[in-house]
Write an enzyme that holds these catalytic residues in place. Structure first.
Site, PDB file in Angstrom:
ATOM      1  N   GLU A  40       0.819  -1.228   0.000  1.00 28.67           N
ATOM      2  CA  GLU A  40       0.000   0.000   0.000  1.00 28.67           C
ATOM      3  C   GLU A  40       0.849   1.273   0.000  1.00 28.67           C
ATOM      4  O   GLU A  40       0.655   2.174   0.836  1.00 28.67           O
ATOM      5  CB  GLU A  40      -0.956  -0.004   1.209  1.00 28.67           C
ATOM      6  N   GLU A  74      -5.544  -8.301  -0.498  1.00 28.38           N
ATOM      7  CA  GLU A  74      -6.221  -8.017   0.774  1.00 28.38           C
ATOM      8  C   GLU A  74      -7.690  -7.802   0.456  1.00 28.38           C
ATOM      9  O   GLU A  74      -8.047  -6.853  -0.246  1.00 28.38           O
ATOM     10  CB  GLU A  74      -5.646  -6.775   1.476  1.00 28.38           C
TER      11      GLU A  74
HETATM   12  O1  AHR Z   1      -5.044  -5.924   7.023  1.00 27.20           O
HETATM   13  C1  AHR Z   1      -4.928  -4.795   7.847  1.00 27.20           C
HETATM   14  C2  AHR Z   1      -4.227  -3.638   7.151  1.00 27.20           C
HETATM   15  O2  AHR Z   1      -5.029  -3.185   6.114  1.00 27.20           O
HETATM   16  C3  AHR Z   1      -2.914  -3.956   6.493  1.00 27.20           C
HETATM   17  O3  AHR Z   1      -1.837  -3.864   7.373  1.00 27.20           O
HETATM   18  C4  AHR Z   1      -2.805  -2.908   5.428  1.00 27.20           C
HETATM   19  O4  AHR Z   1      -2.095  -3.328   4.305  1.00 27.20           O
HETATM   20  C5  AHR Z   1      -4.254  -2.549   5.122  1.00 27.20           C
HETATM   21  O5  AHR Z   1      -4.475  -1.187   5.164  1.00 27.20           O
END
Ligand code: AHR
Length: 502
Positions: A175, A293
């Site tokens: 990110e 994610e």
């Molecule tokens: O999964 C929790 C967080 O969400 C992770 O650390 C990050 O990559 C995202 O913002």
């Protein structure tokens, strides 16, 4: 079509892609109680000789997880992988600036590789593009994958791992478009840095597959321009562009259940962006996506616990409704298996997770465990099909969305067709299902996730409260059938193709 009637055509020739197990991957970050008290708890009555909780390992194996992304997440961008190797008593305790916690470094890459072997999963590694340099990234790959005879590969051997870890899939940062990220960069600076990291990493191990950071969410101001710029820098050196997206219920159940429509839009936009850059570069290569994610996450509940080791943060408890919205997202990933080749449920244990532990105590499945397990079990082998569904539409914040959301997978080895169907409407959906091109089929199983109490959750006192139920199958052999799909429910319909009838 009436409001409660739908027609679904599932045809063997309407293929999307080969099913890929990596769509059913997950994620473990040094965050909260994911590692410590989650998968690693020396002293727990069920811990093995490595300190791994065997009760958790069992649930991970049963979940059906292909790869596990590690070690972050936001944690990654301040992490020095060298802190987590070697004799445990010599490892430094550090501040983790991403989550404001204390990191003991008692668990690192070598322990993670050992854990993955026991869990029956593979590693999806990640290199730090925040405080880390391209050189650090190359050195981590050398430590992990080079057979021996160099300082770093010999160090791995000295640390008890004679055979290379052979980690072939890596994320280049996490990110990096987010201003919350440690040493966040703009798209041009990240694109340049990621390119150099990719070159070094692939020089060390030419067999690597690399994931470059795409947008952290569709809500980012830089979306989707970030993705275009990053790809323009890295297109020929990387293999996947990442997408991240979390959903939560803002007190509108229908909008929440329709989250899959937003995810679909996100995937379409990113596919278009990738293909634009492909054209611009006159490239022959088609960029694939890594949705590394995704989950339901009630972000407004995130409470900071400053400077504690393994605090109980991001511990969402999931309801039936959450599991239904989650199932819709998983199906959308499957429906785009031609471009989305990797997807990671974020995360795996305790932190926004399908598995939840007590310190020194029990472990339970959360409601989202079941749809992931069933999608993985029946969606990771064979051919993903494109179902054609004529369904009534519901008006939602994402526009008009089909009330019946469907996916289908044909497994010729097993001779089975699996149809996944999410009904986001309150009324039962009278479904005519046509499987004509399979000849005759019989129905083997109907699993349904539903509950009158959509807010029901699994608890330690009632650990299987939200488990799916078996529904009566349609009898006989047929090429078309009718069934009534309960209101607000997720369904797994399994059919056996009758041999020799096609
Ligand atoms: O999964 C929790 C967080 O969400 C992770 O650390 C990050 O990559 C995202 O913002």
């Amino acid at each position: 079509m009436q409001q409660n009637q739908a027609k679904l055509y599932v045809e063997r020739e309407f293929t999307v892609a080969q099913a890929d197990q990596r769509l059913f991957s997950s994620f473990l970050e040094h965050l909260g109680r994911a590692i410590y008290e989650g998968i690693y708890e020396p002293g727990h009555p069920l811990a093995d000789e490595d300190g791994f909780r065997t009760d958790v390992l069992k649930l991970v194996r049963e979940l059906g997880v292909s790869h596990v992304r590690y070690p972050g997440g936001n944690f990654l961008s301040g992490y020095n992988w060298r802190d987590g190797i070697g004799p445990k008593e010599k490892r430094p305790t550090r501040l983790d600036l991403a989550w404001h916690t204390i990191e003991s470094n008692q668990f690192g890459i070598d322990e993670f590789v050992d854990w993955c072997k026991k869990a029956g999963t593979s590693v999806m590694g990640a290199v730090n593009m925040g405080t880390g340099t391209p050189k650090d990234a190359g050195e981590l790959v050398e430590y992990c994958n080079f057979p021996g005879g160099t300082a770093l590969s010999d160090l791995r051997i000295e640390n008890g791992h004679k055979d290379p870890h052979n980690i072939k899939l890596w994320c280049i940062g996490n990110e990096m478009d987010g201003d919350w990220q440690i040493c966040h960069l703009d798209a041009v600076d990240y694109g340049k840095k990621a390119l150099e990291a990719a070159k070094i990493m692939k020089w060390v191990d030419p067999e690597l597959e690399l994931v470059v950071c795409g947008s952290a969410s569709t809500l980012q101001k830089t979306y989707p321009e970030w993705d275009r710029v990053v790809l323009e820098h890295t297109y020929e050196q990387v293999d996947y562009l990442s997408l991240h997206r979390y959903y939560e219920n803002f007190d509108n159940d229908l909008d929440f259940l329709a989250s899959f429509a937003d995810m679909e839009d996100f995937i379409h936009t990113i596919v278009s962006t990738c293909d634009y850059v492909k054209a611009l570069k006159r490239s022959k290569k088609k960029m694939m996506l890594s949705f590394d994610e995704w989950n339901i996450w009630y972000q407004r509940n995130t409470t900071p616990h400053d400077w504690m080791p393994a605090p109980p943060v991001l511990e969402d408890h999931y309801s039936v409704l959450d599991a239904l919205a989650f199932a819709g997202l998983g199906m959308t990933l499957l429906n785009h298996a031609d471009r989305v080749k990797i997807a990671c449920l974020a995360q795996l244990v305790n932190v926004i997770a399908p598995i939840f532990t007590e310190k020194n105590g029990r472990v339970i499945r959360q409601s989202i465990y079941y749809p992931f397990q069933l999608l993985s079990r029946y969606g990771s082998a064979g051919t993903v099909l494109k179902p054609v569904c004529i369904s009534p539409k519901a008006e939602t914040q994402y526009g008009d969305v089909p009330v019946l959301h469907t996916s289908a997978v044909y497994d010729p080895q097993q001779g089975t067709v699996t149809v996944f169907a999410l009904n986001i409407g309150k009324e039962p959906m009278e479904l005519t299902l046509s499987l004509g091109s399979f000849g005759k089929v019989s129905m083997e199983q109907w699993i349904c996730l539903k509950n009158e109490n959509l807010h029901l959750k699994n608890t330690f006192a009632s650990p299987e409260a939200t488990a799916p139920v078996s529904m009566p199958c349609i009898s006989g052999v047929f090429s078309e059938t009718q069934l009534s799909v309960p209101g607000i429910s997720w369904n797994v319909l399994r059919f056996r193709v009758q041999p020799g009838i096609v």
